[in-house]
Design an enzyme around this catalytic site. Structure first.
Site, PDB file in Angstrom:
ATOM      1  N   GLU A 304       0.484  -1.248   0.055  1.00 22.86           N
ATOM      2  CA  GLU A 304      -0.064  -0.070   0.082  1.00 22.86           C
ATOM      3  C   GLU A 304       0.945   1.306  -0.185  1.00 22.86           C
ATOM      4  O   GLU A 304       0.667   2.332   0.778  1.00 22.86           O
ATOM      5  CB  GLU A 304      -0.843   0.086   1.150  1.00 22.86           C
ATOM      6  CG  GLU A 304      -1.859  -1.116   1.145  1.00 22.86           C
ATOM      7  CD  GLU A 304      -2.985  -1.251   2.106  1.00 22.86           C
ATOM      8  OE1 GLU A 304      -2.770  -0.647   3.140  1.00 22.86           O
ATOM      9  OE2 GLU A 304      -3.910  -1.610   2.179  1.00 22.86           O
ATOM     10  N   ASP A 378      -8.136  -9.070   3.750  1.00 26.33           N
ATOM     11  CA  ASP A 378      -7.660  -8.021   4.793  1.00 26.33           C
ATOM     12  C   ASP A 378      -8.732  -7.777   5.753  1.00 26.33           C
ATOM     13  O   ASP A 378      -9.633  -6.954   5.893  1.00 26.33           O
ATOM     14  CB  ASP A 378      -7.874  -6.487   4.029  1.00 26.33           C
ATOM     15  CG  ASP A 378      -7.174  -5.426   4.503  1.00 26.33           C
ATOM     16  OD1 ASP A 378      -6.976  -5.508   5.858  1.00 26.33           O
ATOM     17  OD2 ASP A 378      -7.245  -4.334   3.937  1.00 26.33           O
ATOM     18  N   GLU A 406     -12.639  -2.311  12.045  1.00 25.39           N
ATOM     19  CA  GLU A 406     -12.527  -1.550  10.452  1.00 25.39           C
ATOM     20  C   GLU A 406     -13.618  -1.881   9.806  1.00 25.39           C
ATOM     21  O   GLU A 406     -14.419  -1.181   9.234  1.00 25.39           O
ATOM     22  CB  GLU A 406     -11.377  -1.679   9.989  1.00 25.39           C
ATOM     23  CG  GLU A 406     -11.107  -0.877   8.737  1.00 25.39           C
ATOM     24  CD  GLU A 406      -9.812  -1.054   8.108  1.00 25.39           C
ATOM     25  OE1 GLU A 406      -8.883  -1.678   8.735  1.00 25.39           O
ATOM     26  OE2 GLU A 406      -9.595  -0.612   6.901  1.00 25.39           O
TER      27      GLU A 406
HETATM   28  C1  BDP Z   1      -6.137  -2.130   5.896  1.00 27.94           C
HETATM   29  C2  BDP Z   1      -6.493  -0.780   6.558  1.00 27.94           C
HETATM   30  C3  BDP Z   1      -5.334   0.074   6.415  1.00 27.94           C
HETATM   31  C4  BDP Z   1      -3.934  -0.564   7.038  1.00 27.94           C
HETATM   32  C5  BDP Z   1      -3.755  -1.631   6.295  1.00 27.94           C
HETATM   33  C6  BDP Z   1      -2.652  -2.632   7.015  1.00 27.94           C
HETATM   34  O1  BDP Z   1      -7.532  -0.315   5.738  1.00 27.94           O
HETATM   35  O2  BDP Z   1      -5.762   1.346   7.019  1.00 27.94           O
HETATM   36  O3  BDP Z   1      -2.906   0.385   6.811  1.00 27.94           O
HETATM   37  O4  BDP Z   1      -4.963  -2.619   6.457  1.00 27.94           O
HETATM   38  O5  BDP Z   1      -3.046  -3.546   7.637  1.00 27.94           O
HETATM   39  O6  BDP Z   1      -7.228  -3.093   6.028  1.00 27.94           O
HETATM   40  O7  BDP Z   1      -1.531  -2.374   6.660  1.00 27.94           O
END
Ligand code: BDP
Length: 717
Positions: A304, A378, A406
């Site tokens: 990401e 996720d 979340e």
């Molecule tokens: C996702 C979240 C994000 C996190 C990411 C992670 O939306 O904010 O940074 O996981 O775990 O689910 O790195």
């Protein structure tokens, strides 16, 4: 006149009665009600013999005094002599314990403890023992828990040791005080006032964690900021570490891979570059100057948009090992995350972590542990277990659960997550024959790993009740209890928590436990039934948005995951599709790949199923999908009704908080149901089955909803 007397009375009441604001969590130590038990407890705990002196033992004694004073009305005297009703708290090596015949079965390590009813000089006493002061503290919390949950204190024979060495909370806290995916206010860490001002909250936080055996805290967000590694911040980190230390809690930080450039002013962060290696060594040595028992780093790399070794054509192992080298000297570890995926990679996102990490098996240094999320996408409401579990036989793998909700209703939905955690831990990976459960992979028993760990993304913030939703506290609690012993059942944990947090009355306990136990399945039904996933609102992940498409990243859109079309719905991950099933061991692969055998809870995760195909209930897929959505929303109504029956048994503050939240949850559940059913109907082209009420608004209405106030959104007014 009457009114003013009434108001004065109200004022006095509100001043004298302590409001049930949830701050005490499960450490409320309510007075014991059961007369027989009061007598038994008083006879069992008359005096305390405490061997030794240390900050941890002072905390232990304070806790015992607070707990017993509050539950039984007196403070047990500290004594040097052993008599009937003495509680001896002493390390196994203490002379006093050596005189007693304690039976220790196997190893209890540095944190395990023993609580036993024994006789000394023919006098019945209780012994709490272990190898360290922290073990004694854990044992003391256990004794207090037995009383809080009204268990007998006779014939005690308890021996327990944690299943994981490292049991951490991951705080996704930013240095500006915000919390990524935090739904309970702001970060606990007040970087501005630290180190001079240390908030009482830090102590209460450490105490709550110690009470459930959590022994580490990662203070900062995985999307890391290198500045936390600079001296200005390290002295603040040191102040926190000093507070946490006597509670057995070590501090960890997230390391931004490009820190050598950002704060080290080097031209590169290439892990194989000599100056970079040296920079990490020096930096780590500096951290240990501030925090002598620093735990180590968590790293999110090449995921990401985060920097990582792949920016220099190096592997995750190259990256992790450089940090591990630097930490090794000081006893620190690296928790290197396997949460990696890239929209430039044309493969199914669910496959990417396995594809990248499996070839690196055995290539990590021994103080590296690979941190794997429970499922391959996720933290979705429900996912099959991550295929890496059991697949990397020469590498320690740790579990990462998300406690903060979340994707599971944030802080408005009552969802008890122990069931989710347990479903994953108890699943058989079949990687080394039958019985290779995920739990055995991560607790190290399957492949004889010495380094074992578990992480939970924290749901804690500055809200008075810590977690936002009063029931979200149960998820922090359950995570800690499972990190200590993953063999506990979710019901056992729920009941313990309810007894400590609400009431010991059996019918209250069972009514609340029923609500909690049904809550996860309920949420899955109204959000993502039958294996659907990732169909929530863009970026903030609040509310339904199965229509999201055509964004700059396909793998962040909903249509990427549900693949609804005129024929059916679901992601074909069998050999005719992405073949993600091939990443699982043969027996699991076979089940997931078979349309007939695939558990229905994962049906649309692995299969694209025709709208008119029959499912187990005998309904068509379309009818079943609708039924699940309606069932989910109806079950929230049921939660509301059940909560109403508890009116007389729960304090007014928390009763009203939960009542209001359940009403919000019901609206949200109906919103999810209507939006999803109407949207998927545009593909199935079939009516909503008879008997199910039609949504009151058209799809366009649900699609037009915006949530500028959803947590984590920066509104553009
Ligand atoms: C996702 C979240 C994000 C996190 C990411 C992670 O939306 O904010 O940074 O996981 O775990 O689910 O790195």
């Amino acid at each position: 006149m009457f009114r003013s007397i009434f108001l004065a009375w109200l004022c006095i009441c509100s001043l004298s009665a302590q409001a049930e604001d949830g701050y005490q969590l499960w450490l409320r130590y309510e007075p014991i009600q059961n007369a027989t038990l009061i007598k038994q407890y008083k006879n069992t705990i008359r005096t305390i013999v405490l061997a030794g002196e240390s900050p941890t033992l002072r905390i232990l004694q304070q806790e015992l005094n607070t707990g017993i004073k509050s539950m039984l009305g007196y403070v047990p005297a500290v004594s040097n002599t052993i008599g009937t009703g003495t509680v001896i708290i002493a390390p196994l090596q203490a002379a006093i314990v050596k005189q007693i015949s304690v039976s220790v079965a196997g190893e209890i390590g540095l944190e395990g403890y023993i609580i036993q009813s024994v006789k000394v000089n023919n006098k019945p006493v209780v012994l709490i023992t272990g190898n360290t002061d922290v073990a004694l503290l854990y044992g003391t919390f256990h004794l207090l828990r037995l009383m809080q949950t009204e268990q007998p204190l006779q014939n005690l024979k308890i021996q327990t040791a944690p299943r994981f060495n490292v049991r951490v909370l991951n705080h996704w806290d930013n240095l500006d005080g915000t919390v990524e995916r935090g739904y309970a206010g702001f970060s606990l860490w007040n970087w501005h006032k630290l180190p001079g001002y240390t908030d009482q909250r830090y102590i209460d936080y450490a105490r709550a964690n110690a009470s459930i055996g959590i022994n580490g805290t990662v203070l900062t967000n995985v999307n890391a900021n290198a500045w936390v590694l600079t001296p200005a911040y390290l002295q603040k980190v040191a102040a926190l570490a000093t507070i946490f230390r006597p509670y057995g809690i070590r501090v960890y930080l997230t390391a931004r891979f490009s820190a050598p450039i950002e704060i080290g002013k080097l031209p590169t962060a290439d892990p194989l570059n000599e100056s970079v290696k040296q920079w990490w060594k020096d930096k780590v040595a500096e951290i240990y100057q501030y925090v002598p028992d620093f735990g180590g780093f968590v790293v999110k790399a090449n995921s990401e948009g985060q920097p990582g070794p792949q920016n220099y054509n190096r592997t995750h192992a190259d990256g992790a090992n450089v940090l591990a080298d630097a930490l090794e000297l000081h006893g620190g570890i690296v928790m290197w995350r396997a949460f990696v995926y890239d929209d430039k990679v044309p493969d199914d996102r669910a496959k990417q972590a396995y594809t990248e990490f499996k070839p690196l098996d055995g290539k990590f240094k021994s103080n590296v542990i690979v941190q794997v999320k429970n499922g391959p996408i996720d933290f979705q409401p429900r996912e099959p277990f991550h295929p890496l579990f059991g697949a990397m036989k020469a590498t320690p793998l740790m579990m990462e659960f998300q406690i903060t909700q979340e994707y599971l209703g944030q802080s408005t939905n009552l969802v008890y997550l122990a069931n989710l955690f347990k479903e994953c831990l108890d699943t058989d990976t079949h990687q080394i024959g039958e019985g290779s459960t995920v739990a055995k992979v991560v607790d190290g028993t399957l492949t004889h790993q010495k380094l074992t760990a578990i992480a939970g993304v924290a749901n804690i913030g500055t809200d008075r009740n810590w977690c936002g939703h009063p029931f979200a506290q149960a998820n922090w609690y359950a995570y800690g209890r499972l990190a200590w012993n993953h063999q506990l059942s979710s019901t056992e944990i729920a009941e313990e928590w309810i007894r400590m947090t609400y009431s010991n009355q059996p019918d209250v306990v069972s009514r609340i436990a029923t609500m909690m136990n049904n809550s996860w399945e309920t949420l899955v039904n109204y959000m993502t039934p039958l294996g659907l996933h990732h169909i929530m609102g863009w970026s903030h992940h609040y509310g339904p948005a199965p229509w999201i498409k055509d964004k700059h990243r396909a793998d962040w859109t909903s249509v990427y995951y549900h693949r609804a079309d005129s024929l059916g719905i679901g992601f074909d991950r069998t050999a005719t599709g992405s073949n993600a099933v091939a990443q699982y061991a043969a027996p699991v692969q076979q089940i997931f790949a078979s349309r007939a055998q695939c558990p229905e809870k994962f049906l649309l995760w692995f299969h694209h199923v025709g709208w008119n195909e029959k499912v187990k209930s005998g309904r068509t897929l379309w009818a079943e999908l609708c039924h699940r959505y309606y069932q989910g929303a109806d079950a929230v109504k049921d939660l509301q009704q059940r909560w109403e029956t508890l009116y007389a048994h729960v304090d007014p503050d928390r009763f009203h908080q939960v009542k209001q939240l359940l009403a919000i949850q019901y609206d949200e559940a109906v919103g999810w149901r209507n939006a999803c059913v109407l949207y998927f109907q545009t593909f199935s082209k079939q009516p909503i089955p008879t008997g199910l009420p039609a949504p009151e608004k058209p799809l366009s209405y649900y699609m037009s909803l915006e949530f500028p106030y959803a947590p984590g959104i920066k509104p553009q007014w």
